[in-house]
Scaffold this motif. Structure first.
Motif, mmCIF file in Angstrom:
data_model
loop_
_atom_site.group_PDB
_atom_site.id
_atom_site.type_symbol
_atom_site.label_atom_id
_atom_site.label_comp_id
_atom_site.label_asym_id
_atom_site.label_seq_id
_atom_site.Cartn_x
_atom_site.Cartn_y
_atom_site.Cartn_z
ATOM 1 N N LEU A 89 0.893 -1.134 0.125
ATOM 2 C CA LEU A 89 0.109 0.110 0.040
ATOM 3 C C LEU A 89 0.911 1.120 0.189
ATOM 4 C CD1 LEU A 89 -3.024 0.805 0.158
ATOM 5 C CD2 LEU A 89 -2.782 0.956 2.602
ATOM 6 N N TYR A 90 1.790 1.245 0.614
ATOM 7 C CA TYR A 90 2.905 2.260 0.783
ATOM 8 C C TYR A 90 4.010 2.173 -0.321
ATOM 9 C CZ TYR A 90 6.082 5.683 2.736
ATOM 10 O OH TYR A 90 6.890 6.889 3.072
ATOM 11 N N LYS A 91 3.842 3.167 -1.438
ATOM 12 C CA LYS A 91 4.709 2.860 -2.696
ATOM 13 C C LYS A 91 6.357 2.696 -2.252
ATOM 14 C CE LYS A 91 5.812 5.213 -6.941
ATOM 15 N NZ LYS A 91 5.676 6.349 -7.752
ATOM 16 N N PRO A 92 6.958 3.547 -1.546
ATOM 17 C CA PRO A 92 8.430 3.309 -1.240
ATOM 18 C C PRO A 92 8.638 1.674 -0.912
ATOM 19 C CG PRO A 92 7.874 5.359 -0.424
ATOM 20 C CD PRO A 92 6.590 4.769 -0.872
ATOM 21 N N THR A 93 7.836 1.422 0.046
ATOM 22 C CA THR A 93 8.080 -0.026 0.510
ATOM 23 C C THR A 93 7.615 -1.297 -0.477
ATOM 24 O OG1 THR A 93 5.799 -0.113 1.624
ATOM 25 C CG2 THR A 93 7.906 0.438 3.043
ATOM 26 N N SER A 94 6.565 -0.850 -1.365
ATOM 27 C CA SER A 94 6.160 -1.702 -2.325
ATOM 28 C C SER A 94 7.130 -1.936 -3.422
ATOM 29 C CB SER A 94 4.810 -1.388 -3.135
ATOM 30 O OG SER A 94 5.107 -0.211 -3.828
ATOM 31 N N GLU A 95 8.058 -1.090 -3.696
ATOM 32 C CA GLU A 95 9.273 -1.075 -4.534
ATOM 33 C C GLU A 95 10.177 -1.935 -4.025
ATOM 34 O OE1 GLU A 95 10.635 2.807 -5.280
ATOM 35 O OE2 GLU A 95 8.695 3.412 -6.247
ATOM 36 N N ILE A 96 10.496 -2.062 -2.662
ATOM 37 C CA ILE A 96 11.416 -3.090 -2.134
ATOM 38 C C ILE A 96 10.896 -4.327 -2.317
ATOM 39 C CG2 ILE A 96 12.600 -3.658 -0.076
ATOM 40 C CD1 ILE A 96 12.535 -0.919 0.939
ATOM 41 N N ILE A 97 9.654 -4.736 -1.974
ATOM 42 C CA ILE A 97 8.898 -5.926 -1.945
ATOM 43 C C ILE A 97 9.036 -6.372 -3.591
ATOM 44 C CG2 ILE A 97 6.690 -7.315 -1.817
ATOM 45 C CD1 ILE A 97 5.877 -5.548 0.423
ATOM 46 N N LYS A 98 8.723 -5.640 -4.396
ATOM 47 C CA LYS A 98 8.792 -6.064 -5.896
ATOM 48 C C LYS A 98 10.381 -6.301 -6.459
ATOM 49 C CE LYS A 98 4.871 -3.007 -7.337
ATOM 50 N NZ LYS A 98 4.384 -1.908 -8.020
ATOM 51 N N SER A 99 11.268 -5.726 -5.674
ATOM 52 C CA SER A 99 12.487 -5.746 -6.240
ATOM 53 C C SER A 99 13.077 -7.342 -5.760
ATOM 54 C CB SER A 99 13.525 -4.707 -5.516
ATOM 55 O OG SER A 99 13.470 -4.906 -4.116
ATOM 56 N N VAL A 100 12.661 -7.732 -4.615
ATOM 57 C CA VAL A 100 13.013 -9.073 -3.974
ATOM 58 C C VAL A 100 11.980 -10.154 -4.595
ATOM 59 C CG1 VAL A 100 13.940 -8.177 -1.927
ATOM 60 C CG2 VAL A 100 11.789 -8.741 -2.070
#
Length: 303
Positions: free
Chosen positions: A132-143
């Protein structure tokens, strides 16, 4: 990503396996003290169950998300906060509740129910608020986090020990109590030993970056404690039960959080530092609060 988000905690595969094993042993030791009566007791008092679940699995992750929106910490720290908030209550909450002269029976029952509920709610809350929070979603997608793998690990670490511990207790309660008395202190000592070794091996990392999580970690923990206290008071619970809900909400299983961080995020800097700091600080804050409430109860009795 900034420098902190690129920091990697030194924790090899052997250490990860030992952490897996020790956390499973801790959960098995806890489950030896849990019976179906604990769940039945909660069914008799459904209001307490709903308030405990509301505080721990609904409101804490939600208010953690609001705190992140307000403060906007570095992405990996924010994801560490979400991870901690998604975890169930820590197994030392029963001891803290007893020390605070709270409702120990309720604490044990809620711990049992929260452990069961965490099999589903921990992965859900982490995935939901993390994306839901864009900066953390980018980390989740990266891994490329696989939700199924996350659920599977939580089931293995929490669900399997819970089942076998309760099964052993149902077959031989006397033997289960004897094993529990030995296993609980041993497993906690083993877990603390692993954390201390990991801390020593990463001393430079903590020394250089602890300032990034110090105030935020203390504030987040305070939010959890006061949230539990406020919700219990709002629903008109007795002060004994208010203390219990506050401790259950404020003492989180950060060990599970660390395990998930090392397994799926390779010990990502801010996440691991935040979860590790929580693991230390919630013991300190819990003891201070429990001792304060204990002294307050003694004064009330004396009066």
């Amino acid at each position: 990503m900034n420098e902190l988000d690129s920091v990697q905690i030194h924790f090899d595969n052997n250490s990860l396996w030992i952490l897996n094993f020790s956390l499973a042993i801790v959960m098995f030791g806890v489950s030896l003290g849990i019976s179906l009566n604990d769940f039945k007791r909660l069914l008799v008092q459904p209001k307490l169950v709903l308030i405990g679940v509301l505080s721990q699995f609904v409101l804490l992750p939600f208010f953690t998300y609001l705190l992140i929106l307000l403060i906007k910490p570095q992405p990996s720290i924010a994801l560490g906060m979400i991870m901690v908030a998604a975890c169930p209550g820590g197994n030392i909450s029963n001891f803290m509740t007893h020390l605070a002269k709270g409702n120990t029976a309720l604490s044990v029952s809620l711990t049992a129910f929260a452990t069961f509920l965490a099999l589903f709610m921990t992965p859900f809350n982490f995935e939901f608020y993390g994306n839901l929070y864009k900066p953390t979603s980018e980390i989740i997608k990266s891994v490329e986090l696989n939700p199924f793998e996350l659920v599977k690990l939580v089931l293995l670490i929490l669900g399997v020990p819970l089942f076998f511990g309760m099964f052993l207790r149902s077959k031989n309660e006397v033997f289960a109590n004897k094993v529990s008395k030995i296993l609980k202190p041993f497993s906690i000592i083993l877990f603390v030993f692993i954390v201390v070794i990991a801390f020593v091996n990463n001393l430079d990392v903590f020394r250089n970056y602890i300032q990034h999580v110090l105030i935020l970690g203390i504030s987040h923990n305070a939010l959890a404690i006061f949230l539990g206290l406020f919700v219990a008071k709002l629903f008109g619970l007795s002060f004994i039960n208010q203390k219990t809900i506050a401790i259950e909400t404020g003492i989180q299983n950060s060990g599970l959080g660390l395990l998930l961080i090392f397994t799926f995020f390779n010990g990502l800097g801010g996440m691991a530092i935040m979860a590790a700091f929580w693991g230390i600080w919630h013991i300190v804050s819990g003891l201070i609060l429990a001792l304060f409430w204990s002294k307050k109860s003694e004064k009330l009795i004396a009066c």
